[in-house]
Design an enzyme around this catalytic site. Structure first.
Site, PDB file in Angstrom:
ATOM      1  N   SER A  32       5.155  79.706  59.362  1.00 35.94           N
ATOM      2  CA  SER A  32       3.814  79.742  59.244  1.00 35.94           C
ATOM      3  C   SER A  32       4.319  79.934  57.094  1.00 35.94           C
ATOM      4  O   SER A  32       4.984  80.855  57.154  1.00 35.94           O
ATOM      5  CB  SER A  32       2.883  80.819  59.328  1.00 35.94           C
ATOM      6  OG  SER A  32       1.630  80.975  58.574  1.00 35.94           O
ATOM      7  N   TYR A  63       1.243  89.991  60.513  1.00 38.56           N
ATOM      8  CA  TYR A  63       0.940  88.533  61.207  1.00 38.56           C
ATOM      9  C   TYR A  63       2.514  87.953  59.965  1.00 38.56           C
ATOM     10  O   TYR A  63       3.070  87.671  61.027  1.00 38.56           O
ATOM     11  CB  TYR A  63      -0.104  87.411  61.008  1.00 38.56           C
ATOM     12  CG  TYR A  63      -0.032  86.298  61.394  1.00 38.56           C
ATOM     13  CD1 TYR A  63       0.786  85.663  62.633  1.00 38.56           C
ATOM     14  CD2 TYR A  63       0.514  85.365  60.366  1.00 38.56           C
ATOM     15  CE1 TYR A  63       0.414  84.702  62.917  1.00 38.56           C
ATOM     16  CE2 TYR A  63       0.135  84.152  60.372  1.00 38.56           C
ATOM     17  CZ  TYR A  63       0.791  83.782  61.815  1.00 38.56           C
ATOM     18  OH  TYR A  63       1.250  82.357  61.868  1.00 38.56           O
TER      19      TYR A  63
END
Length: 248
Positions: free
Chosen positions: A127, A140
Site C-alpha cells: 500500500s 494497517y
C-alpha cells in the site's frame, strides 16, 4: 504457457488482475477463501481454488492442486481503520495474520519449486500508506510496511537462484470492497477523544476527486509489469495518487 497464482481474487485488485492475466494468455490460478463460479469468465486456462492464507493446511492443499507456478501474486489482505487505543489486540493480530504472516506463509510454500527451477517471480501487493503516514491507519500501515521490508530482503536471498521478489504499492481505492470491509471493522475503534480527528480525516477523503485515486486496472497493470518485466523497479506504484508519493 506460464501460470500465475493470485491470492484474494474474490473482488477488487485480485479479481481485476486475474482477468488481465487471462486476457493476455496466461494460465491463472485464482484463489479465494470461498470460491465463486461467477467471479471470472469461464476459460480452459482458469482454475478457481479455495485458499485461506492464514491456514497452513489450506495453503498446502491449494498448492498441491495448483501445480507448478511461474509467478505468485500475494494480494489477499484485509483493511482496518481506527485509532490504536480503540482496536483490540485480537483484531491487530488478525490483521497481521492475513496481511503479513499470510503473505510470508504462501511465499515460503511456493519458493522451493521456483528455486529448483531457478526461475519465478513473487509480487507482494502492499500500500502507498507505507510512503506517506496517515492517521487512523497505524496498524494497517504496520502490517504492510513489514511486507515491504520482508520483500526487499527476500529479493536479495532469491537473486542467486534467478527468482525475483517485487512490490506493488496501490493508492487509495474507495470503489473496491476492500474499503467497505475495512469500515465494517470500525465498530468501537474510534474512541470519543478521537472523534474530531476522525471526522476531519473522513471529510478529506470524501473530497478527493475520482480521478485522483487508484482504480483496480491500475493495480492489475502494475502487477503485470512486475511479473513480466525483469527490469522494473523493486517498488512499483499503482494509481495516480500512489505514483505522486513515490520518491523521484
Amino acid at each position: 504457457m506460464k501460470t500465475v497464482l493470485i491470492t484474494g481474487c474474490s473482488s477488487g485488485f485480485g479479481l481485476e488482475t486475474a482477468r488481465l492475466f487471462l486476457d493476455r494468455g496466461w494460465q491463472v490460478v485464482a484463489t479465494m477463501r470461498t470460491p465463486r463460479d461467477d467471479a471470472l469468465p469461464r476459460s480452459e486456462r482458469l482454475r478457481v481454488l479455495p485458499l485461506d492464507v492464514t491456514d497452513a493446511a489450506s495453503i498446502r492443499s491449494c498448492l498441491a492442486a495448483a501445480g507448478p507456478v511461474d509467478a505468485l501474486v500475494n494480494n489477499a489482505g484485509i483493511g482496518l481503520l481506527g485509532a490504536l487505543e480503540g482496536i483490540p489486540m485480537a483484531q491487530v493480530r488478525e490483521l497481521f495474520e492475513t496481511n503479513t504472516f499470510g503473505t510470508m506463509a504462501v511465499t515460503q510454500a511456493v519458493l522451493p519449486q521456483m528455486r529448483e527451477r531457478r526461475a519465478g517471480v513473487v509480487v507482494n501487493v502492499t500500500s502507498s500508506v507505507t510512503l506517506k503516514s496517515l492517521p487512523l491507519l497505524a496498524v494497517y500501515t504496520a502490517s504492510k510496511a513489514a511486507v515491504n521490508a520482508f520483500t526487499e530482503s527476500l529479493a536479495l536471498e532469491l537473486a542467486p537462484f534467478g527468482v525475483r521478489a517485487t512490490l506493488v504499492l496501490p493508492g487509495r481505492a474507495p470503489t473496491t470492497r476492500f474499503g467497505e470491509n475495512a469500515r465494517s471493522r470500525m465498530a468501537g475503534s474510534i474512541p470519543p477523544a478521537y472523534a474530531e480527528l476522525a471526522g476531519a480525516v473522513f471529510a478529506d477523503w470524501a473530497q478527493q476527486p475520482a480521478d485522483a485515486v487508484t482504480q483496480a486496472p491500475d493495480v492489475a497493470e502494475a502487477v503485470w509489469r512486475a511479473v513480466t518485466d525483469p527490469a522494473c523497479p523493486r517498488r512499483l506504484a499503482a494509481g495516480v495518487d500512489a505514483v505522486a508519493l513515490m520518491p523521484a
